[in-house]
Design a protein around this motif. Structure first.
Motif, mmCIF file in Angstrom:
data_model
loop_
_atom_site.group_PDB
_atom_site.id
_atom_site.type_symbol
_atom_site.label_atom_id
_atom_site.label_comp_id
_atom_site.label_asym_id
_atom_site.label_seq_id
_atom_site.Cartn_x
_atom_site.Cartn_y
_atom_site.Cartn_z
ATOM 1 N N ASP A 37 0.837 -1.214 0.000
ATOM 2 C CA ASP A 37 0.000 0.000 0.000
ATOM 3 C C ASP A 37 0.865 1.254 0.000
ATOM 4 O OD1 ASP A 37 -2.357 -1.502 0.101
ATOM 5 O OD2 ASP A 37 -2.642 -1.208 2.263
ATOM 6 N N ARG A 38 1.950 1.222 0.749
ATOM 7 C CA ARG A 38 2.849 2.382 0.790
ATOM 8 C C ARG A 38 3.527 2.585 -0.564
ATOM 9 N NH1 ARG A 38 5.774 4.262 5.742
ATOM 10 N NH2 ARG A 38 6.641 5.236 3.935
ATOM 11 N N GLY A 39 3.887 1.481 -1.234
ATOM 12 C CA GLY A 39 4.463 1.597 -2.567
ATOM 13 C C GLY A 39 3.472 2.184 -3.555
ATOM 14 N N LYS A 40 2.246 1.734 -3.472
ATOM 15 C CA LYS A 40 1.186 2.282 -4.329
ATOM 16 C C LYS A 40 1.025 3.778 -4.067
ATOM 17 C CE LYS A 40 -3.756 1.812 -5.215
ATOM 18 N NZ LYS A 40 -4.969 1.024 -4.887
ATOM 19 N N ALA A 41 1.079 4.178 -2.809
ATOM 20 C CA ALA A 41 0.953 5.592 -2.461
ATOM 21 C C ALA A 41 2.105 6.418 -3.048
ATOM 22 C CB ALA A 41 0.890 5.760 -0.942
ATOM 23 N N ILE A 42 3.307 5.851 -3.049
ATOM 24 C CA ILE A 42 4.455 6.544 -3.650
ATOM 25 C C ILE A 42 4.197 6.783 -5.138
ATOM 26 C CG2 ILE A 42 6.895 6.299 -4.307
ATOM 27 C CD1 ILE A 42 7.239 4.708 -1.634
ATOM 28 N N LEU A 43 3.699 5.770 -5.816
ATOM 29 C CA LEU A 43 3.435 5.902 -7.250
ATOM 30 C C LEU A 43 2.318 6.904 -7.525
ATOM 31 C CD1 LEU A 43 3.808 2.139 -8.111
ATOM 32 C CD2 LEU A 43 5.296 3.984 -8.952
ATOM 33 N N LEU A 44 1.275 6.881 -6.708
ATOM 34 C CA LEU A 44 0.186 7.842 -6.887
ATOM 35 C C LEU A 44 0.651 9.266 -6.580
ATOM 36 C CD1 LEU A 44 -2.804 5.780 -5.499
ATOM 37 C CD2 LEU A 44 -2.458 6.536 -7.866
ATOM 38 N N GLN A 45 1.517 9.392 -5.598
ATOM 39 C CA GLN A 45 2.084 10.710 -5.297
ATOM 40 C C GLN A 45 2.918 11.203 -6.486
ATOM 41 O OE1 GLN A 45 4.685 10.770 -1.899
ATOM 42 N NE2 GLN A 45 4.921 12.978 -1.951
ATOM 43 N N LEU A 46 3.680 10.305 -7.094
ATOM 44 C CA LEU A 46 4.450 10.653 -8.286
ATOM 45 C C LEU A 46 3.512 11.157 -9.383
ATOM 46 C CD1 LEU A 46 6.959 10.710 -10.132
ATOM 47 C CD2 LEU A 46 6.581 8.252 -10.530
ATOM 48 N N CYS A 47 2.417 10.456 -9.591
ATOM 49 C CA CYS A 47 1.453 10.878 -10.616
ATOM 50 C C CYS A 47 0.894 12.262 -10.299
ATOM 51 C CB CYS A 47 0.314 9.866 -10.720
ATOM 52 S SG CYS A 47 0.842 8.259 -11.352
ATOM 53 N N GLY A 48 0.579 12.496 -9.037
ATOM 54 C CA GLY A 48 0.085 13.809 -8.635
ATOM 55 C C GLY A 48 1.101 14.909 -8.901
ATOM 56 N N LEU A 49 2.364 14.621 -8.630
ATOM 57 C CA LEU A 49 3.421 15.597 -8.901
ATOM 58 C C LEU A 49 3.570 15.863 -10.391
ATOM 59 C CD1 LEU A 49 6.172 14.527 -6.353
ATOM 60 C CD2 LEU A 49 4.927 16.691 -6.396
ATOM 61 N N ILE A 50 3.477 14.817 -11.187
ATOM 62 C CA ILE A 50 3.571 14.996 -12.637
ATOM 63 C C ILE A 50 2.420 15.867 -13.126
ATOM 64 C CG2 ILE A 50 3.412 13.814 -14.874
ATOM 65 C CD1 ILE A 50 4.949 11.458 -13.536
ATOM 66 N N GLU A 51 1.225 15.616 -12.609
ATOM 67 C CA GLU A 51 0.077 16.429 -13.025
ATOM 68 C C GLU A 51 0.227 17.875 -12.552
ATOM 69 O OE1 GLU A 51 -3.729 14.612 -12.280
ATOM 70 O OE2 GLU A 51 -3.149 12.788 -13.348
ATOM 71 N N ALA A 52 0.756 18.081 -11.365
ATOM 72 C CA ALA A 52 0.902 19.431 -10.828
ATOM 73 C C ALA A 52 2.027 20.212 -11.516
ATOM 74 C CB ALA A 52 1.162 19.372 -9.322
ATOM 75 N N LYS A 53 3.156 19.551 -11.738
ATOM 76 C CA LYS A 53 4.335 20.232 -12.284
ATOM 77 C C LYS A 53 4.394 20.195 -13.808
ATOM 78 C CE LYS A 53 6.947 19.614 -8.108
ATOM 79 N NZ LYS A 53 7.819 20.655 -7.653
ATOM 80 N N GLN A 54 3.677 19.262 -14.405
ATOM 81 C CA GLN A 54 3.635 19.104 -15.864
ATOM 82 C C GLN A 54 5.019 19.222 -16.499
ATOM 83 O OE1 GLN A 54 0.600 21.690 -17.441
ATOM 84 N NE2 GLN A 54 -0.988 20.667 -16.268
ATOM 85 N N PRO A 55 5.894 18.266 -16.216
ATOM 86 C CA PRO A 55 7.244 18.326 -16.804
ATOM 87 C C PRO A 55 7.178 18.332 -18.326
ATOM 88 C CG PRO A 55 6.805 16.142 -15.885
ATOM 89 C CD PRO A 55 5.664 17.027 -15.482
ATOM 90 N N SER A 56 8.044 19.139 -18.910
ATOM 91 C CA SER A 56 8.017 19.278 -20.368
ATOM 92 C C SER A 56 9.106 18.471 -21.058
ATOM 93 C CB SER A 56 8.161 20.754 -20.748
ATOM 94 O OG SER A 56 9.374 21.257 -20.241
ATOM 95 N N ASP A 57 10.008 17.889 -20.269
ATOM 96 C CA ASP A 57 11.084 17.110 -20.879
ATOM 97 C C ASP A 57 11.453 15.942 -19.967
ATOM 98 O OD1 ASP A 57 12.749 18.174 -18.829
ATOM 99 O OD2 ASP A 57 13.344 19.834 -20.115
ATOM 100 N N LEU A 58 12.221 15.032 -20.533
ATOM 101 C CA LEU A 58 12.602 13.842 -19.776
ATOM 102 C C LEU A 58 13.452 14.163 -18.557
ATOM 103 C CD1 LEU A 58 13.312 11.273 -22.634
ATOM 104 C CD2 LEU A 58 11.499 11.158 -20.907
ATOM 105 N N GLU A 59 14.319 15.134 -18.660
ATOM 106 C CA GLU A 59 15.183 15.488 -17.530
ATOM 107 C C GLU A 59 14.345 15.879 -16.310
ATOM 108 O OE1 GLU A 59 18.506 18.839 -16.528
ATOM 109 O OE2 GLU A 59 18.594 17.888 -18.504
#
Length: 113
Positions: free
Chosen positions: A29-51
């Protein structure tokens, strides 16, 4: 923050680990939460490049490094099969957010599992 990416929202993260009794659900469950948090960060920060994406995934990888200790304390661990399953999830996340060219090794660079 709720996930808006429908592909991600409908995804069963780490399902093979839930299906394997070797991995305690409360730690998965904690691992799943880490991945969902990552998704939330991607949606919030909207990275424009791989770096920029790799910087976000590196932070999540560091959290999995710490989580491995919890797996070990519970009589489990992130070993070869689990490592592949987790890396697959990082690749899924990258692809779901349009980073189809992301390098699997770079997504989890810095892992010690």
């Amino acid at each position: 923050m709720p996930i808006t990416n429908q592909q991600v929202a409908g995804h069963a993260f780490l399902q093979p680990m839930y299906d394997d009794p070797h991995f305690p659900d409360h730690v998965v469950d904690r691992g799943k939460a880490i991945l969902l948090q990552l998704c939330g960060l991607i949606e919030a920060k909207q990275p424009s490049d791989l770096e920029t994406l790799y910087a976000l995934t590196q932070a999540a990888t560091e959290e999995f490094n710490l989580l491995d200790r919890e797996f070990m304390a519970a009589g489990s661990g992130i070993e070869t099969v689990a490592r592949e399953w987790i890396c697959d999830e990082f690749c899924f996340v990258a692809s779901a957010y349009g980073f189809t060219g992301a390098d699997a090794e770079e997504l989890t660079a810095g892992r010690d599992w």
